[in-house]
Design an enzyme around this catalytic site. Structure first.
Site, PDB file in Angstrom:
ATOM      1  N   HIS A   1       0.821  -1.201   0.000  1.00 42.77           N
ATOM      2  CA  HIS A   1       0.000   0.000   0.000  1.00 42.77           C
ATOM      3  C   HIS A   1       0.864   1.264   0.000  1.00 42.77           C
ATOM      4  CE1 HIS A   1      -3.259  -2.741   1.226  1.00 42.77           C
ATOM      5  NE2 HIS A   1      -4.062  -1.799   0.795  1.00 42.77           N
TER       6      HIS A   1
ATOM      7  N   LYS B 140      -0.386   4.780   4.611  1.00 42.02           N
ATOM      8  CA  LYS B 140      -1.193   3.802   5.358  1.00 42.02           C
ATOM      9  C   LYS B 140      -0.519   3.484   6.682  1.00 42.02           C
ATOM     10  CE  LYS B 140      -3.693  -0.546   4.826  1.00 42.02           C
ATOM     11  NZ  LYS B 140      -4.949   0.075   5.291  1.00 42.02           N
TER      12      LYS B 140
END
Length: 249
Positions: free
Chosen positions: A135, A139
């Site tokens: 990600h 995040k």
């Protein structure tokens, strides 16, 4: 063309609410009857189903209100609910139909079903399972919620509890990998929306199942698909595995 239905959007001014609005407005089989946020009192009787991406408190309040009046059906995408709030959503599902999911991507939910079925058929004594996810740099949590859903699916396929078979992150001298364990690995870099891979590996071969998110609007489209499905269902708490037909609804 499917029969026209009337939808509402809870959390309409939020990021996901705006994305859902854009998807609904582009469809000819939906009339958006109400758009609202917490503190507003819409006419719920105008709706066959409400798509909710608000807050845990607002989602519980909405579910309780809809349950008390016997409708409309709900699609709930709010995350971070406490066990007590989860229990309230479950209770509301005794009176109305609710789809709740932590990820409304159709592709991810197909992947979850495939992972469970693969785990059922590949003997834990011979096949290791690793869940890998990547990600964007912003995040904050790892593994991702979707990675944990995939791990839960693999554990369910083997009829075990993920908490009992989940490995700690590999680091340093770890010793030989334990048979039957499920491992996780996370990467964080750049602006990656989301990439998830489940690796099944034996001594002789590997099977790789994976999904990559290309556009964030995919989550809104999945929620709208869930709304079209749940509006005519009997009371109960459903998820995307029901919507996609992996379970008998």
């Amino acid at each position: 063309m499917s029969a026209i239905f009337h939808a509402g959007i809870s959390g309409a001014r939020g990021r996901m609410g705006r994305a859902v609005s854009a998807v609904l407005d582009a469809r000819e089989d939906v009339v958006v009857a109400v758009r609202f946020d917490r503190g507003e009192t819409p006419d719920l009787s105008l709706c066959d189903v409400i798509i909710d991406f608000s807050t845990p408190d607002a989602s519980v309040e909405l579910a309780q209100t809809c349950a008390e009046r016997g409708g409309p059906a709900l699609v709930i995408g709010s995350t971070g609910l406490t066990p007590e709030q989860d229990a309230e959503i479950l209770k509301a599902g005794e009176k109305i139909a609710i789809v709740r999911s932590g990820n409304f991507s159709l592709g991810v939910n197909i992947l979850i079903g495939l992972v469970e079925h693969a785990a059922q058929r590949l003997d834990a004594a011979d096949w290791d399972i690793e869940v890998l996810e990547n990600h964007h740099r912003r995040k904050a949590d790892a593994p991702s919620g979707t990675a944990l859903m995939l791990g839960e699916a693999a554990a369910s396929g083997r009829d075990v509890d993920l908490a009992d078979v989940r490995t700690a992150p590999y680091n340093g001298i770890t010793g030989e990998r334990e048979v039957g364990k499920i491992g996780f690995a996370s990467l964080r870099a750049g602006g990656v929306i989301g990439e998830h891979t489940v690796l099944f590996a034996s001594e002789d071969e590997t099977l790789t199942l994976s999904h990559s998110a290309i556009d964030r609007s995919l989550f809104a489209r999945g929620a709208v698909a869930a709304a079209a499905w749940v509006r005519s269902r009997k009371p109960g708490l459903y998820d995307m595995q029901d919507v996609l037909g992996f379970r008998q609804a």
